[in-house]
Design an enzyme around this catalytic site. Sequence first.
Site, PDB file in Angstrom:
ATOM      1  N   PRO A  53       0.831  -1.206   0.000  1.00  0.00           N
ATOM      2  CA  PRO A  53       0.000   0.000   0.000  1.00  0.00           C
ATOM      3  C   PRO A  53       0.865   1.254   0.000  1.00  0.00           C
ATOM      4  CG  PRO A  53       0.064  -0.980   2.183  1.00  0.00           C
ATOM      5  CD  PRO A  53       0.873  -1.874   1.307  1.00  0.00           C
ATOM      6  N   THR A  84       1.414  -1.974 -10.116  1.00  0.00           N
ATOM      7  CA  THR A  84      -0.055  -1.982 -10.191  1.00  0.00           C
ATOM      8  C   THR A  84      -0.643  -1.545  -8.850  1.00  0.00           C
ATOM      9  OG1 THR A  84      -0.042  -4.318  -9.584  1.00  0.00           O
ATOM     10  CG2 THR A  84      -0.229  -3.830 -11.933  1.00  0.00           C
ATOM     11  N   SER A  85       0.196  -0.900  -8.000  1.00  0.00           N
ATOM     12  CA  SER A  85      -0.305  -0.572  -6.653  1.00  0.00           C
ATOM     13  C   SER A  85      -0.755   0.881  -6.519  1.00  0.00           C
ATOM     14  CB  SER A  85       0.744  -0.914  -5.604  1.00  0.00           C
ATOM     15  OG  SER A  85       0.661  -2.290  -5.307  1.00  0.00           O
ATOM     16  N   ARG A  86       0.180   1.775  -6.337  1.00  0.00           N
ATOM     17  CA  ARG A  86      -0.158   3.192  -6.256  1.00  0.00           C
ATOM     18  C   ARG A  86       0.959   3.983  -6.925  1.00  0.00           C
ATOM     19  NH1 ARG A  86      -4.554   1.845  -5.598  1.00  0.00           N
ATOM     20  NH2 ARG A  86      -5.977   2.224  -3.872  1.00  0.00           N
ATOM     21  N   ASP A  98       0.335   0.556 -14.132  1.00  0.00           N
ATOM     22  CA  ASP A  98      -1.120   0.709 -14.130  1.00  0.00           C
ATOM     23  C   ASP A  98      -1.524   1.939 -13.326  1.00  0.00           C
ATOM     24  OD1 ASP A  98      -3.805  -0.232 -14.731  1.00  0.00           O
ATOM     25  OD2 ASP A  98      -3.977  -0.687 -12.590  1.00  0.00           O
ATOM     26  N   GLU A 110      -1.785  10.693 -11.447  1.00  0.00           N
ATOM     27  CA  GLU A 110      -2.881  10.145 -12.256  1.00  0.00           C
ATOM     28  C   GLU A 110      -4.228  10.819 -12.015  1.00  0.00           C
ATOM     29  OE1 GLU A 110      -2.797   6.019 -10.757  1.00  0.00           O
ATOM     30  OE2 GLU A 110      -4.818   6.334 -10.017  1.00  0.00           O
ATOM     31  N   HIS A 165      -5.140   2.617 -14.470  1.00  0.00           N
ATOM     32  CA  HIS A 165      -5.643   2.076 -13.195  1.00  0.00           C
ATOM     33  C   HIS A 165      -6.799   1.100 -13.456  1.00  0.00           C
ATOM     34  CE1 HIS A 165      -5.507   3.135  -8.683  1.00  0.00           C
ATOM     35  NE2 HIS A 165      -6.061   1.941  -8.804  1.00  0.00           N
TER      36      HIS A 165
HETATM   37  P1  NAD Z   1      -2.908  -6.266   1.442  1.00  0.00           P
HETATM   38  O1  NAD Z   1      -3.237  -5.341   2.558  1.00  0.00           O
HETATM   39  O2  NAD Z   1      -3.495  -7.643   1.423  1.00  0.00           O
HETATM   40  O3  NAD Z   1      -1.314  -6.431   1.326  1.00  0.00           O
HETATM   41  C1  NAD Z   1      -0.405  -5.382   1.380  1.00  0.00           C
HETATM   42  C2  NAD Z   1       0.902  -5.927   1.919  1.00  0.00           C
HETATM   43  O4  NAD Z   1       1.879  -4.894   1.834  1.00  0.00           O
HETATM   44  C3  NAD Z   1       0.825  -6.356   3.385  1.00  0.00           C
HETATM   45  O5  NAD Z   1       1.336  -7.667   3.539  1.00  0.00           O
HETATM   46  C4  NAD Z   1       1.690  -5.335   4.108  1.00  0.00           C
HETATM   47  O6  NAD Z   1       2.362  -5.870   5.243  1.00  0.00           O
HETATM   48  C5  NAD Z   1       2.673  -4.956   3.018  1.00  0.00           C
HETATM   49  N1  NAD Z   1       3.353  -3.692   3.237  1.00  0.00           N
HETATM   50  C6  NAD Z   1       2.945  -2.616   3.972  1.00  0.00           C
HETATM   51  N2  NAD Z   1       3.889  -1.650   3.922  1.00  0.00           N
HETATM   52  C7  NAD Z   1       4.893  -2.144   3.160  1.00  0.00           C
HETATM   53  C8  NAD Z   1       6.158  -1.625   2.763  1.00  0.00           C
HETATM   54  N3  NAD Z   1       6.572  -0.402   3.144  1.00  0.00           N
HETATM   55  N4  NAD Z   1       6.944  -2.398   1.984  1.00  0.00           N
HETATM   56  C9  NAD Z   1       6.559  -3.640   1.605  1.00  0.00           C
HETATM   57  N5  NAD Z   1       5.377  -4.179   1.960  1.00  0.00           N
HETATM   58  C10 NAD Z   1       4.562  -3.428   2.727  1.00  0.00           C
HETATM   59  O7  NAD Z   1      -3.279  -5.477   0.125  1.00  0.00           O
HETATM   60  P2  NAD Z   1      -3.577  -6.080  -1.332  1.00  0.00           P
HETATM   61  O8  NAD Z   1      -5.034  -6.377  -1.446  1.00  0.00           O
HETATM   62  O9  NAD Z   1      -2.585  -7.137  -1.634  1.00  0.00           O
HETATM   63  O10 NAD Z   1      -3.315  -4.776  -2.222  1.00  0.00           O
HETATM   64  C11 NAD Z   1      -2.018  -4.240  -2.389  1.00  0.00           C
HETATM   65  C12 NAD Z   1      -2.117  -2.873  -3.025  1.00  0.00           C
HETATM   66  O11 NAD Z   1      -2.604  -3.016  -4.370  1.00  0.00           O
HETATM   67  C13 NAD Z   1      -3.165  -1.933  -2.385  1.00  0.00           C
HETATM   68  O12 NAD Z   1      -2.616  -1.259  -1.289  1.00  0.00           O
HETATM   69  C14 NAD Z   1      -3.486  -0.984  -3.512  1.00  0.00           C
HETATM   70  O13 NAD Z   1      -2.618   0.117  -3.452  1.00  0.00           O
HETATM   71  C15 NAD Z   1      -3.186  -1.785  -4.768  1.00  0.00           C
HETATM   72  N6  NAD Z   1      -4.394  -2.063  -5.582  1.00  0.00           N
HETATM   73  C16 NAD Z   1      -4.402  -1.653  -6.875  1.00  0.00           C
HETATM   74  C17 NAD Z   1      -5.504  -1.902  -7.681  1.00  0.00           C
HETATM   75  C18 NAD Z   1      -5.522  -1.491  -9.133  1.00  0.00           C
HETATM   76  O14 NAD Z   1      -6.591  -1.537  -9.767  1.00  0.00           O
HETATM   77  N7  NAD Z   1      -4.410  -1.112  -9.723  1.00  0.00           N
HETATM   78  C19 NAD Z   1      -6.616  -2.559  -7.133  1.00  0.00           C
HETATM   79  C20 NAD Z   1      -6.557  -2.986  -5.802  1.00  0.00           C
HETATM   80  C21 NAD Z   1      -5.444  -2.743  -5.026  1.00  0.00           C
END
Ligand code: NAD
Length: 324
Positions: free
Chosen positions: A201, A227-229, A253, A258, A290
């Site tokens: 995240p 694909t995260s943020r 993504d 954005e 996204h």
């Molecule tokens: P999740 O909460 O299941 O997993 C996130 C993991 O990241 C956790 O295990 C956490 O401990 C770890 N984390 C926290 N801080 C960290 C750091 N500094 N370094 C490394 N790891 C760290 O979340 P998820 O459902 O797996 O989603 C992950 C991310 O994907 C979301 O936070 C969101 O930003 C992104 N996302 C993107 C889309 C998209 O359409 N592109 C859709 C959904 C989620």
Amino acid sequence: MESIAFFDAKPYDRVWFSRLNKNFDIHYFENRLTQETVSLAQGCSAVIPFVNDDLNATVIQKLYDYGVKIIAMRCSGFNNIDRKAANGKLKIVRVPGYSPYAVAEHAIGMLLCLNRKIHKAYFRTRDFNFSLNGLTGFDLYGKTVGVIGTGKIGQIFIKICQGFGMNVIAYDPYPISNPDFKYSDLDTLFSNSDIISLHCPLTEQSHHIINSESIKKMKDNVFLINTSRGLLIESESLLEGLRSGKISAAALDVYEEETDFFFEDYSDKVKRDMVLSMLLSMPNVLITSHQAFLTTEALHNIAEVTLQNLSDFYSGKELINEVR
Ligand code: NAD
């Protein structure tokens, strides 16, 4: 019937919300939620925002003044909410894992497409150009992928990579127990990975986790996937890494600026973000808007869980998806 303001509404959002909603009077607004549009929530007791809505302190205060009681995010991330400002005023709920498969599979799709130049081949062959020049990729088998964040999405991404016969190393401050892959510190991950994929995240710790310093530590020709943020990557440094050849390719993504562009059609406008334009002009960059979450299953789950979160709130039940 409670009135609810739904912001940044797109046709694909409405499909499942309209089908599943039985209990609420939902007002769909195409506008994003910002200081300028917050007044649309007057008369509503809840709002349903999305990833690029701006829930800053002023917006939160206005929602509270209008009598809004709950923010029901229809996504898993909540980095766009000033949680301090909401504390004690508005409840926040979210949809924690609506379809981790959707995002993990999209990340893999981008890796395959960009590595094997499928996006170029598609256009070439349509033009009756059957040359293979410039389309060479590399085998994924035997390569090392570094995964940052091993939550729901990261773990599925890892399983798919293992299916390709790739070696996995991962970094997460909260590792899972009994993993069937190796954890390492970030520096080891940077210096050993052929491919790096971000699945953590956006937090204070992860903001610009990919920057000029971390890029220096990476292997030459590293392949980056985000694909995260967007704010996990410092875009100017990414651009420099691509220009110098240190980074061989970037599949994105998300993008740090954005909010001004994604989800909308600006094809006939001259207003352009220069860094985004530069990235888009590069042959080794693939950008999607996204859209990693965008599957039927994910949209169904988002609507179902958001509506359940709201029903639980109005019937005084425990909020299992509350953000504190
Ligand atoms: P999740 O909460 O299941 O997993 C996130 C993991 O990241 C956790 O295990 C956490 O401990 C770890 N984390 C926290 N801080 C960290 C750091 N500094 N370094 C490394 N790891 C760290 O979340 P998820 O459902 O797996 O989603 C992950 C991310 O994907 C979301 O936070 C969101 O930003 C992104 N996302 C993107 C889309 C998209 O359409 N592109 C859709 C959904 C989620």
